[in-house]
Design a protein around this motif. Structure first.
Motif, short mmCIF file in Angstrom:
data_model
loop_
_atom_site.label_atom_id
_atom_site.label_comp_id
_atom_site.label_asym_id
_atom_site.label_seq_id
_atom_site.Cartn_x
_atom_site.Cartn_y
_atom_site.Cartn_z
N SER A 1 55.80 -2.24 19.49
CA SER A 1 55.63 -1.83 20.61
C SER A 1 56.80 -1.07 21.57
CB SER A 1 54.88 -2.94 21.73
OG SER A 1 53.69 -3.23 21.16
N SER A 2 57.73 -1.88 21.37
CA SER A 2 59.09 -1.49 22.24
C SER A 2 59.65 -0.49 21.46
CB SER A 2 60.07 -2.62 22.01
OG SER A 2 61.41 -2.31 22.41
N ILE A 3 59.64 -0.12 20.04
CA ILE A 3 59.90 1.12 19.51
C ILE A 3 59.07 2.40 20.09
CG2 ILE A 3 59.87 2.34 17.44
CD1 ILE A 3 60.73 -0.37 15.99
N LEU A 4 57.80 2.13 20.14
CA LEU A 4 56.94 2.96 20.57
C LEU A 4 57.25 3.52 22.03
CD1 LEU A 4 53.47 2.11 19.43
CD2 LEU A 4 54.97 3.70 18.67
N VAL A 5 57.76 2.44 22.92
CA VAL A 5 58.03 2.66 24.34
C VAL A 5 59.25 3.58 24.27
CG1 VAL A 5 58.88 1.64 26.41
CG2 VAL A 5 56.72 0.62 25.32
N GLU A 6 60.21 3.29 23.72
CA GLU A 6 61.48 3.85 23.34
C GLU A 6 61.27 5.33 22.88
OE1 GLU A 6 65.56 4.62 23.92
OE2 GLU A 6 64.23 2.93 24.48
N ARG A 7 60.48 5.49 22.04
CA ARG A 7 59.89 6.77 21.59
C ARG A 7 59.64 7.60 22.93
NH1 ARG A 7 57.17 5.95 15.43
NH2 ARG A 7 59.15 5.37 14.52
N ARG B 1 59.78 7.20 26.12
CA ARG B 1 60.99 7.54 27.00
C ARG B 1 61.82 8.57 26.43
NH1 ARG B 1 63.36 1.74 28.68
NH2 ARG B 1 61.41 0.99 29.97
N ARG B 2 62.25 8.54 25.15
CA ARG B 2 63.17 9.57 24.66
C ARG B 2 62.26 10.82 24.77
NH1 ARG B 2 64.05 7.20 20.43
NH2 ARG B 2 62.63 8.15 18.90
N ASP B 3 61.08 10.90 24.22
CA ASP B 3 60.13 12.24 24.23
C ASP B 3 59.97 12.63 25.71
OD1 ASP B 3 59.82 12.12 21.70
OD2 ASP B 3 57.88 11.12 21.66
N ARG B 4 59.73 11.90 26.68
CA ARG B 4 60.02 12.20 28.08
C ARG B 4 61.02 12.79 28.54
NH1 ARG B 4 57.33 7.68 31.95
NH2 ARG B 4 57.79 9.45 33.41
N ALA B 5 62.06 12.28 28.03
CA ALA B 5 63.40 12.94 28.56
C ALA B 5 63.67 14.34 27.90
CB ALA B 5 64.70 11.85 28.00
N LEU B 6 63.19 14.51 26.37
CA LEU B 6 63.32 15.61 26.02
C LEU B 6 62.50 16.63 26.38
CD1 LEU B 6 63.47 14.71 22.05
CD2 LEU B 6 65.33 15.60 23.50
N ASN C 1 61.50 21.38 29.95
CA ASN C 1 60.71 21.97 31.15
C ASN C 1 61.78 22.42 32.10
OD1 ASN C 1 57.99 21.06 30.69
ND2 ASN C 1 58.34 19.12 31.87
N ALA C 2 63.08 21.91 32.30
CA ALA C 2 63.91 22.29 32.99
C ALA C 2 64.81 23.80 32.41
CB ALA C 2 65.20 21.38 33.01
N THR C 3 64.68 23.78 31.12
CA THR C 3 65.01 24.89 30.19
C THR C 3 64.13 26.28 30.63
OG1 THR C 3 66.12 23.57 28.68
CG2 THR C 3 65.66 25.97 28.19
N LEU C 4 62.75 25.72 30.49
CA LEU C 4 61.82 26.69 30.75
C LEU C 4 61.75 27.41 31.93
CD1 LEU C 4 58.66 25.07 28.42
CD2 LEU C 4 60.06 27.05 27.99
N GLU C 5 61.79 26.51 33.07
CA GLU C 5 62.05 26.74 34.34
C GLU C 5 63.19 27.70 34.64
OE1 GLU C 5 62.08 23.21 37.03
OE2 GLU C 5 60.04 22.75 36.52
N ARG C 6 64.38 27.39 34.11
CA ARG C 6 65.50 28.22 34.00
C ARG C 6 65.35 29.45 33.43
NH1 ARG C 6 68.60 24.88 32.41
NH2 ARG C 6 68.96 25.64 30.22
N THR C 7 64.67 29.38 32.28
CA THR C 7 64.45 30.90 31.30
C THR C 7 63.35 31.50 32.36
OG1 THR C 7 64.67 29.46 29.35
CG2 THR C 7 63.73 31.72 29.46
N ASN C 8 62.23 31.21 32.88
CA ASN C 8 61.18 31.77 33.72
C ASN C 8 61.90 32.44 34.71
OD1 ASN C 8 58.57 32.40 34.51
ND2 ASN C 8 58.76 31.07 36.38
N ARG C 9 62.97 31.68 35.68
CA ARG C 9 63.56 32.39 36.76
C ARG C 9 64.59 33.53 36.31
NH1 ARG C 9 64.49 26.87 38.29
NH2 ARG C 9 66.79 27.30 37.49
#
Length: 581
Positions: free
Chosen positions: A160-166, A168-173, A178-186
């Protein structure tokens, strides 16, 4: 308070706080057992020790949290403590079983699967040793069940800890994406806005500068942007404009608009960057220019310099910084600025090119107009004067009287030529023609034509004369003069009307007479004379159309319709009065 603690733990993603909560709740079974047998002194001591242990961990949890992450061997101490609690309280039937699982859960959350299995193995040995040392009664089935649960819990929570870490990592990515897409959109929106600017044929250079600056600050989120244009003739940067994000929708303001920065290496960092043609990020504190007043006004710290080039020709420079927050410009933001700067260079360069072409075209048209005036008036008159003077020279000295008469005629011709030249000069000057001057000019011209006393010419102006542009007024005056000249020379009329109708959508100039008229089939459109050719050329210059009335024996009618020049006052009346729509 408990709710605040949970909220804090969830917001900070602090597993240690949740484990502390589990550790306190796991003391409920021992508390119930203690209340059921209050005479057991050792049970009281163990319970107080467990509470003291939890209290110490709670008060020092940030330090303990960091210590566990740096030195996982600390878990060994906790394993010995919880194993001792179990061994001292009924062995495999101890109410501290759930409490003893807390180190396994901590190892699973902190060190995932490998750490959890290692901790479960060590705890099995420590737990077995504690039971043997205490001499407590051991139920083999209970022991095997508990040891199996150690490993099952380690596997379950470790995975479960491994899944939680994944997650979190996926959310960070995902957040990074999203930040890259927003910048690209602007960035794409900014490029789109600049592309629309290029499609607007009525946009001036200052308008393009304003759109570029507001795009950088409002759309892309930078705090300040400055833009200077290149003067190719002087090889300098000039025409500076500045816009700050906090000004909202306000227009950019001039920043030493007439200050010139030479495009030379010794002129400063900005000039050198433009000459190098490569974007740069200046954070070394060097003066941006060699102009002290300009540097004090700019107050630049760390800033991006983006040269604007179109077809290997510099058209300007863009300077971007964050003077309020002092936030550095990241490499990703620099790449976005470079993309926008490339499009901005095309927009600004294309607009400057269109303006220059329009200016050259206007100069060329003005030259052609002056050449036409001089050719059709002064040139022909001067040719006649030269021809007559040559004839007079041949007639001398045998015919002095005839020569004298010719010279008198030449004097009148020379005076008319002088007036024509003065009129051409008047057309070059930028003074606006008033309605009174329009009437006066026509009457003066009528007198110069030596019109017969039997001819009555009536001049009428309906509507707002000021609604016509200056160039239109002068061309309308010259067309009216040519029309009157035709009436005097050819019509044999007794009454003529010059009507300038400006009260309707199609503004018109109408010249009518009651003379002998003409046959329109006899008018040669390709005639090179000053008459109808001059009228048509002047009408074409203001986007007007010429119509001639075909009325032999019933007078003539000349109508010039100016459909492309709509009165601003007439448009305002149309929009204000619903009945006119």
């Amino acid at each position: 308070m408990f709710k605040q603690w949970l909220t804090r733990a969830a917001e900070e993603h602090d597993v240690f706080l949740f484990l502390l909560g589990y550790r306190w709740l796991s003391l409920l079974p021992p508390l119930v057992a203690l209340l059921a047998s209050p005479d057991h002194g050792l049970a009281h001591l163990v319970f107080l020790s467990a509470c003291a242990d939890n209290l110490l961990l709670t008060l020092l949890y940030p330090r303990v949290n960091r210590l566990v992450l740096r030195a996982p061997a600390v878990f060994g101490v906790d394993l010995i403590v919880v194993a001792a609690f179990v061994a001292l309280t009924s062995g495999t039937s101890s109410p501290y079983y759930l409490y003893a699982l807390s180190p396994l859960l901590a190892a699973a959350f902190f060190f995932q699967m490998r750490g959890a299995l290692t901790t479960a193995t060590v705890f099995t040995l420590v737990y077995s040793a504690a039971l043997g040392w205490s001499g407590a009664t051991v139920d083999l089935i209970h022991l095997l069940t508990q040891v199996s649960s150690f490993f099952l819990i380690a596997i379950l929570f470790g995975y479960s800890s491994i899944l939680v870490e994944r997650i979190r990592r996926d959310r960070a990515l995902l957040a990074q994406s999203n930040a890259t897409l927003e910048r690209t959109n602007r960035e794409l929106e900014s490029i789109h806005n600049l592309a629309l600017t290029m499609q607007s044929s009525a946009t001036a250079v200052a308008d393009v500068q304003e759109i570029i600056l507001t795009t950088i600050t409002n759309a892309m989120g930078f705090e300040r942007a400055m833009l200077g244009t290149v003067d190719q003739d002087r090889n300098t940067l000039i025409g500076w404009l500045i816009h700050r994000q906090r000004e909202g929708s306000q227009s950019p303001t001039g920043l030493f608009h007439t200050t010139e920065i030479p495009l030379a290496p010794e002129a400063g960092v900005i000039a050198r960057t433009v000459l190098n043609r490569a974007p740069a990020y200046a954070a070394d504190g060097l003066p941006p220019t060699n102009d002290l007043a300009m540097n004090q006004r700019l107050k630049l710290g760390a800033y991006a310099i983006l040269p604007l080039y179109m077809r290997d020709h510099p058209v300007g420079v863009l300077i971007v910084d964050n003077p309020d927050s002092h936030t550095p410009i990241s490499p990703e933001s620099m790449r976005s600025l470079e993309a926008v700067a490339n499009q901005a260079a095309i927009a600004l360069g294309s607009t400057k090119l269109c303006v220059e072409r329009a200016q050259k075209l206007a100069i060329e048209e003005e030259r052609n107009r002056i050449a036409m005036d001089i050719h059709d008036t002064a040139t022909q008159s001067l040719f006649g004067i030269v021809y007559t003077l040559d004839g007079c020279a041949k007639m001398l000295p045998d015919h002095p009287n005839q020569v004298h008469a010719k010279l008198i005629e030449l004097g009148a011709v020379a005076a008319r030529t002088l007036n024509d030249l003065r009129r051409s000069v008047y057309d070059i000057w930028g003074g606006e023609l008033t309605e009174a001057e329009f009437r006066s000019e026509l009457m003066t011209y009528l007198q110069k034509l030596s019109a017969p006393a039997s001819l009555l010419v009536e001049i009428q102006v309906e509507g707002d004369f000021n609604s016509l542009a200056g160039i239109v007024r002068k061309n309308v005056l010259r067309i009216a003069e040519e029309g009157i000249a035709n009436v005097v020379k050819h019509s044999r009329a007794t009454h003529a009307t010059v009507l300038l109708d400006l009260a309707h959508r199609q503004q018109r100039l109408i010249i009518e007479d009651n003379g002998c008229g003409f046959d329109s089939t006899d008018i040669d459109p390709s005639s090179k004379g000053f008459g109808m050719m001059s009228i048509r050329e002047r009408a074409r210059a203001i986007g007007a159309e010429v119509q001639l009335g075909d009325c032999v024996g019933k007078g003539a009618r000349l109508e010039v319709t100016m459909a492309n020049y709509v009165s601003a006052a007439w448009e305002a009346n149309i929009h204000a009065d619903p009945a006119c729509r």
